[in-house]
Design a protein around this motif. Structure first.
Motif, PDB file in Angstrom:
ATOM      1  N   LYS A  25      65.684 -34.769  -5.692  1.00 21.59           N
ATOM      2  CA  LYS A  25      65.887 -36.186  -6.004  1.00 21.59           C
ATOM      3  C   LYS A  25      66.375 -36.914  -4.747  1.00 21.59           C
ATOM      4  N   ASN A  26      66.126 -38.202  -4.689  1.00 24.82           N
ATOM      5  CA  ASN A  26      66.530 -39.020  -3.548  1.00 24.82           C
ATOM      6  C   ASN A  26      66.144 -38.348  -2.226  1.00 24.82           C
ATOM      7  N   PRO A  27      64.876 -37.946  -2.080  1.00 24.43           N
ATOM      8  CA  PRO A  27      64.490 -37.106  -0.935  1.00 24.43           C
ATOM      9  C   PRO A  27      64.452 -37.826   0.404  1.00 24.43           C
ATOM     10  N   LYS A  28      64.846 -37.093   1.429  1.00 20.28           N
ATOM     11  CA  LYS A  28      64.686 -37.531   2.798  1.00 20.28           C
ATOM     12  C   LYS A  28      64.168 -36.336   3.584  1.00 20.28           C
ATOM     13  N   ILE A  29      63.207 -36.536   4.449  1.00 24.71           N
ATOM     14  CA  ILE A  29      62.604 -35.444   5.212  1.00 24.71           C
ATOM     15  C   ILE A  29      62.931 -35.614   6.693  1.00 24.71           C
ATOM     16  N   GLU A  30      63.407 -34.536   7.309  1.00 26.97           N
ATOM     17  CA  GLU A  30      63.688 -34.550   8.746  1.00 26.97           C
ATOM     18  C   GLU A  30      63.224 -33.237   9.364  1.00 26.97           C
ATOM     19  N   VAL A  55      68.249 -28.913  -1.277  1.00 25.71           N
ATOM     20  CA  VAL A  55      67.600 -28.762   0.035  1.00 25.71           C
ATOM     21  C   VAL A  55      66.433 -27.785  -0.073  1.00 25.71           C
ATOM     22  N   LYS A  56      65.309 -28.149   0.495  1.00 27.70           N
ATOM     23  CA  LYS A  56      64.179 -27.242   0.632  1.00 27.70           C
ATOM     24  C   LYS A  56      63.821 -27.196   2.101  1.00 27.70           C
ATOM     25  N   ALA A  57      63.729 -26.003   2.683  1.00 28.39           N
ATOM     26  CA  ALA A  57      63.557 -25.867   4.128  1.00 28.39           C
ATOM     27  C   ALA A  57      62.343 -25.021   4.480  1.00 28.39           C
ATOM     28  N   ASN A  58      61.715 -25.369   5.599  1.00 29.55           N
ATOM     29  CA  ASN A  58      60.598 -24.585   6.127  1.00 29.55           C
ATOM     30  C   ASN A  58      60.717 -24.542   7.645  1.00 29.55           C
ATOM     31  N   TRP A  59      60.864 -23.330   8.203  1.00 32.38           N
ATOM     32  CA  TRP A  59      60.966 -23.162   9.649  1.00 32.38           C
ATOM     33  C   TRP A  59      59.648 -22.641  10.189  1.00 32.38           C
ATOM     34  N   ASP A  60      59.094 -23.337  11.175  1.00 34.51           N
ATOM     35  CA  ASP A  60      57.819 -22.962  11.763  1.00 34.51           C
ATOM     36  C   ASP A  60      58.033 -22.004  12.938  1.00 34.51           C
ATOM     37  N   THR A  73      71.851 -38.084  -1.187  1.00 29.64           N
ATOM     38  CA  THR A  73      73.112 -38.468  -1.833  1.00 29.64           C
ATOM     39  C   THR A  73      74.081 -37.292  -1.929  1.00 29.64           C
ATOM     40  N   LYS A  74      73.581 -36.080  -1.618  1.00 31.16           N
ATOM     41  CA  LYS A  74      74.412 -34.898  -1.786  1.00 31.16           C
ATOM     42  C   LYS A  74      74.652 -34.116  -0.504  1.00 31.16           C
TER      43      LYS A  74
END
Length: 282
Positions: A25-30, A55-60, A73-74
Motif C-alpha cells: 500500500k502507498n507504494p514508492k519505488i527506488e 517492502v518488496k526487494a529485488n537485487w540485480d 507511510t511505514k
C-alpha cells in the motif's frame, strides 16, 4: 564472472517481484546501489530488505542495483538500507559493520568501496554512514518489550486475567515497534528467529481473560524471551526461574527482575514454588 544462470534467476526474481507490487500500500519505488557478488548475496540482501506487506526487494546481480517497492507511510530507504548493512552489505549510504562483512561466506565477500558517499537532504556530500557507530551501546532498545512482559507476569501472579490481557496487548505493540534496523547483527538474527512466536503468544494472552489459557502461552512466551535475554537484557540483571510442578510435572520457566520467587503459574496457591536456575547479567 556473471553466468547465464544468474541472469535467469534475476529475471525470474524480477517477474515475481513485479507481480507482488500490488500487495504494497502507498507504494514508492527506488533503486539504490548495494555491493555484492553472487546468487547467495542476492538471497541475503533481499531477505534483509523484504518485509511482508511493507517492502518488496529485488537485487540485480549484474548491476548491483537494489530495487525496492515500499509503503512510504511505514518505512523509508534509510531504514531498509540499514537492515541490508547489518546483513553485511555496503550501499552508497550505509557501510556495513566490519563484523557483519567478515561473517559473510568467502564467495560473498565482495570488493568493498574505500569510502561510501551519500547525499544529505541539502545535497551536500558527506562520507557514507558507518553502521558500527549506530550499534546500540546498551539494550534499552528492548525495554518496552521487557516492561510489558514483566507486567504480564505480575498480573498472572495475582491471577488477574484482565490486566494480563491488557499488558499483553501492550506487549504486542512493543514487539512490533522494535526498530530492527538498529539491532546488532547477532541480535537481529535472534530477534528474527523468535519474533513470530513472541507475537503469537502475546496475541493469545491479549485475546482472553482466561488465566489458564494465558499461562499456557506465557510458558512458551517466556522460553522465546529467554533466548533473547541471553544476548540482550533490558540493562539490568534478569533471573531465569523455574516452576517444577506446572504442566503435569514437566515444569515451566519465567523471567523475573528479582531473585525472590513469585510463581506466575499458580499464584497464591503456590506463590513461592520454584527456584532461580540462571542469572542473566547485562
Amino acid at each position: 564472472m556473471k553466468t547465464i544462470q544468474n541472469i535467469f534467476l534475476a529475471l525470474v526474481a524480477t517477474f515475481f517481484f513485479t507481480g507482488c507490487d500490488a500487495q504494497i500500500k502507498n507504494p514508492k519505488i527506488e533503486t539504490i546501489k548495494v555491493y555484492g557478488n553472487c546468487g547467495m548475496c542476492k538471497r541475503t540482501i533481499e531477505k534483509a530488505a523484504n518485509e511482508r506487506g511493507i517492502v518488496k526487494a529485488n537485487w540485480d546481480i549484474d548491476s548491483d542495483m537494489l530495487t525496492v517497492t515500499y509503503d512510504q507511510t511505514k518505512t523509508n530507504t534509510d531504514a531498509i538500507l540499514k537492515k541490508v548493512a547489518y546483513a553485511g552489505y555496503d550501499s552508497d549510504s550505509f557501510r556495513a559493520p566490519d563484523e557483519a562483512y567478515k561473517n559473510l561466506p568467502e564467495c560473498c565477500q565482495y570488493d568493498r568501496p574505500v569510502k561510501t558517499i551519500a547525499m544529505s537532504e541539502n545535497h551536500s556530500e558527506h562520507q557514507g554512514h558507518d553502521m558500527t557507530a549506530d550499534m546500540p551501546q546498551n539494550n534499552t532498545i528492548f525495554s518496552a518489550v521487557y516492561n510489558h512482559y514483566f507486567a504480564v507476569k505480575d498480573a498472572l501472579i495475582k491471577s488477574d486475567g484482565k490486566t494480563a490481557a491488557t499488558q499483553a496487548a501492550g506487549l504486542v505493540k512493543a514487539i512490533t515497534a522494535v526498530p530492527m534496523d538498529k539491532l546488532k547483527p547477532a541480535q537481529h538474527t535472534i530477534w528474527m528467529k523468535i519474533l513470530n512466536d513472541l507475537k503469537t503468544d502475546a496475541e493469545h494472552i491479549s485475546e482472553t481473560n482466561d488465566v489458564k489459557h494465558q499461562r499456557d502461552h506465557f510458558a512458551s512466551l517466556s522460553e522465546s524471551l529467554y533466548t533473547l535475554a541471553k544476548s540482550a537484557t533490558n540493562g539490568n540483571a534478569i533471573y531465569y526461574q523455574k516452576c517444577p510442578m506446572y504442566n503435569d510435572g514437566k515444569g515451566a520457566f519465567w523471567l523475573s527482575q528479582e531473585n525472590t520467587i513469585k510463581n506466575p503459574y499458580y499464584g497464591s496457591a503456590m506463590l513461592t514454588c520454584g527456584s532461580t536456575v540462571e542469572t542473566l547479567k547485562p
